[in-house]
Design an enzyme around this catalytic site. Sequence first.
Site, mmCIF file in Angstrom:
data_model
loop_
_atom_site.group_PDB
_atom_site.id
_atom_site.type_symbol
_atom_site.label_atom_id
_atom_site.label_comp_id
_atom_site.label_asym_id
_atom_site.label_seq_id
_atom_site.Cartn_x
_atom_site.Cartn_y
_atom_site.Cartn_z
ATOM 1 N N CYS A 54 2.373 9.533 -3.983
ATOM 2 C CA CYS A 54 1.236 8.634 -4.200
ATOM 3 C C CYS A 54 1.113 7.693 -3.010
ATOM 4 O O CYS A 54 2.085 7.044 -2.619
ATOM 5 C CB CYS A 54 1.457 7.845 -5.483
ATOM 6 S SG CYS A 54 0.212 6.571 -5.741
ATOM 7 N N CYS A 98 1.332 3.535 -10.775
ATOM 8 C CA CYS A 98 0.509 2.420 -10.283
ATOM 9 C C CYS A 98 -0.938 2.484 -10.753
ATOM 10 O O CYS A 98 -1.712 1.575 -10.473
ATOM 11 C CB CYS A 98 0.557 2.357 -8.756
ATOM 12 S SG CYS A 98 -0.354 3.667 -7.928
ATOM 13 N N CYS A 131 -7.020 18.807 -8.668
ATOM 14 C CA CYS A 131 -7.861 18.658 -7.480
ATOM 15 C C CYS A 131 -7.708 17.208 -7.015
ATOM 16 O O CYS A 131 -8.140 16.291 -7.690
ATOM 17 C CB CYS A 131 -9.292 18.970 -7.899
ATOM 18 S SG CYS A 131 -10.460 19.002 -6.558
HETATM 19 ZN ZN LIG Z 1 1.098 5.502 -7.545
#
Ligand SMILES: [Zn+2]
Length: 135
Positions: free
Chosen positions: A48, A100, A120
Amino acid sequence: MVQEVRKSEEQWRAELPADRYHVLREKGTEPAFTGTLLDVHDPGLFRCAGCGAELFRSDDKFESGSGWPSFTRAVTEGVVVETEDRSHSMIRTEITCARCGGHLGHVFPDGPAPTGQRYCVNSLSLEFEPFELKA
Ligand SMILES: [Zn+2]
């Protein structure tokens, strides 16, 4: 689902580049075929871009032809949250980072075996970390 990483929008805006902020926090979408991770096929992890959580692995990446990095599954259950999204006159399933809350993209039930799923994901939501090659 309790998010481990919670920041104010001002904090996110200060920490993230404008293009990543737009996708992760404002649920933006990068134009198709522009993402820097679309053609990455090296072995590694996709984290991320907001919090560094491990989200996807190169083993599960495939060429979907959609113009966005596509995966058949997340690294483990629970790292990605799926939520119904009725924006833009469509019913889709939005995917966000469980840690998050950052927007990643959408998941569609038209992927290849073994899962039949197509996660996606915007390149701007991810950071690629190549696996160390052991000498
Ligand atoms: Zn994150």
